[in-house]
Design an enzyme around this catalytic site. Structure first.
Site, PDB file in Angstrom:
ATOM      1  N   LYS A 190       0.820  -1.214   0.000  1.00 30.61           N
ATOM      2  CA  LYS A 190       0.000   0.000   0.000  1.00 30.61           C
ATOM      3  C   LYS A 190       0.863   1.278   0.000  1.00 30.61           C
ATOM      4  O   LYS A 190       2.074   1.208   0.116  1.00 30.61           O
ATOM      5  CB  LYS A 190      -0.961  -0.013   1.192  1.00 30.61           C
TER       6      LYS A 190
HETATM    7  C1  LIG Z   1      -9.907  -2.267  -1.688  1.00 36.22           C
HETATM    8  C2  LIG Z   1      -9.319  -3.061  -0.553  1.00 36.22           C
HETATM    9  N1  LIG Z   1     -10.003  -3.170   0.592  1.00 36.22           N
HETATM   10  C3  LIG Z   1      -9.535  -3.848   1.649  1.00 36.22           C
HETATM   11  C4  LIG Z   1      -8.302  -4.462   1.597  1.00 36.22           C
HETATM   12  C5  LIG Z   1      -7.832  -5.248   2.779  1.00 36.22           C
HETATM   13  O1  LIG Z   1      -6.685  -4.691   3.333  1.00 36.22           O
HETATM   14  P1  LIG Z   1      -5.852  -5.500   4.442  1.00 36.22           P
HETATM   15  O2  LIG Z   1      -4.941  -6.447   3.710  1.00 36.22           O
HETATM   16  O3  LIG Z   1      -5.092  -4.444   5.167  1.00 36.22           O
HETATM   17  O4  LIG Z   1      -6.821  -6.211   5.290  1.00 36.22           O
HETATM   18  C6  LIG Z   1      -7.534  -4.377   0.431  1.00 36.22           C
HETATM   19  C7  LIG Z   1      -6.223  -5.030   0.367  1.00 36.22           C
HETATM   20  O5  LIG Z   1      -5.586  -5.162  -0.639  1.00 36.22           O
HETATM   21  C8  LIG Z   1      -8.052  -3.663  -0.678  1.00 36.22           C
HETATM   22  O6  LIG Z   1      -7.357  -3.551  -1.814  1.00 36.22           O
END
Ligand SMILES: Cc1ncc(COP(=O)(O)O)c(C=O)c1O
Length: 390
Positions: A190
């Protein structure tokens, strides 16, 4: 072929090690003062009243939906063009997703798409809005008819999935300061990372209290409070069957160091996006991503192109050929309505999702990361042009 340009790169060359060392020397490895500092600085950055650090954006989405009161049997709008986490949390709570289409150019839900969906599903309880790729969706507009207004008029709760959108702006405000709940991701790829991690921001005190309690087993005091307040540390109450979603201080230490560099990273990503937009604009086989916000307000987590129908190369072959030439790519996303679980449970929804289908058939995400060298950007563009002109 050795990879010449990776899809993404993690940069940890700021104060990460210094802050991690401070945590280790402090003897407090779980959620404590570094996490508190990360929450305070993050809230201040985006202009939110409260921030609650958790161990993933998925956890933040789960806690956010719970705090908004989503319950079994509720219907929740969510774009199909997203990562599975955005929708799985709806199922955690026994509610049902209704997949929405997105705008072809920006890949986010628009006020028009939302209004049409409400006509069809007037009984929907909540919207999960994804700021895809770092482009803020139209929460507000000059006509006072933005997504927030529409949700308010129709009594729909809104949860923003800003996993891609830090730092991103709409007008003079950051994403994270608008709706009742916004969730950010600090996963390794990210725009800022803590390895794994997430943050929930809100301006609503009740939501904040619920999220903080549910983050740690439904206990009415967190560990830091138990060991810093005058009340006996052993004394606590359990007010709900909560979760184990807290962020440890080592993670927060990395997050704090990354936060200091967030705008430098964003600006550098913007330079990559600007280069691609300029150097790929005449490639007739490609539809480039469109920004309806000023480039400086875009987080540029992703830079996507869509290969048009008339291209001689298929999307999958295009990715293979780029890989053979050492260019890393990815696909965001195979839409959720095409995934086995959702197809089996809710049937084939593709007829309602025209743009999503069109994007899916041709989409490719190009390399984008801070401090990408101009020769790397040039190599990506030249390679694309040579593949498509063969
Ligand atoms: C649009 C979106 N929402 C939620 C997430 C979930 O993030 P995390 O891996 O921090 O739980 C991601 C992860 O890639 C994502 O791209």
């Amino acid at each position: 072929m050795i990879q010449k340009v990776p899809f993404c790169k993690v940069l940890c060359d700021g104060n990460e090690l210094k802050y991690i060392t401070e945590v280790i020397e402090s003897g407090w490895l779980t959620t404590a003062s570094k996490t508190k500092k990360f929450e305070d600085q993050f809230a201040e950055y985006v202009g939110a009243e409260y921030a609650c650090a958790v161990n993933s954006c998925t956890a933040a989405l789960h806690l956010g939906l719970d705090a908004l009161g989503v319950k079994p049997g509720d219907k929740v709008f969510v774009p199909s063009l997203t990562f599975t986490a955005s929708a799985e949390v709806i199922r955690y709570l026994g509610a049902d997703p209704i997949f929405l289409d997105v705008d072809y150019d920006t890949k986010v839900i628009t006020p028009e798409i939302l209004e049409k969906a409400i006509e069809k599903h007037p009984d929907v309880a909540c919207l999960i809005l994804v700021h895809y790729g770092g482009h803020a969706a139209e929460l507000i507009n000059d006509a006072n008819h933005g997504i927030l207004d529409i949700c308010k008029q129709n009594n729909i709760k809104i949860l923003e999935d800003a996993a891609h959108a830090f730092p991103a702006k709409l007008g003079d405000r950051f994403i994270g300061s608008f709706g009742d709940v916004t969730c950010f991701s600090f996963y390794a790829n990210k725009t800022i990372t803590s390895g794994e991690g997430g943050m929930l921001t809100t301006n609503n005190e009740e939501i904040f209290k619920r999220v903080k309690t549910m983050r740690l087993h439904g206990i009415n005091r967190d560990v830091w409070d138990r060991f810093t307040s005058d009340k006996p540390s052993w004394e606590y109450d359990v007010v709900a069957p909560g979760f184990k979603y807290n962020m440890p201080d080592v993670t927060a230490a990395i997050g704090l160091a990354q936060l200091e560099r967030a705008e430098v990273f964003r600006k550098s990503r913007e330079e990559v996006a600007t280069y691609y937009l300029e150097h790929l604009k005449d490639v007739k086989e490609l539809d480039l991503t469109v920004s309806k916000v000023p480039y400086k307000d875009h987080a540029w987590h992703l830079f996507t192109v869509v290969l048009r129908d008339q291209s001689k190369v298929t999307r999958n072959r295009f990715i293979e050929l780029l890989s053979e030439k050492g260019v890393g790519t990815s696909v965001h996303y195979k839409p959720l309505h095409r995934m086995t679980y959702y197809k089996n449970k809710y049937g084939d929804r593709s007829a309602d999702l025209i743009n999503t289908e069109k994007i899916w058939q041709g989409t490719v995400s190009l390399p984008i990361f801070p401090f990408m060298k101009e020769e790397e950007m040039k190599y990506v563009c030249d390679t694309i042009k040579s593949i498509l002109s063969e």
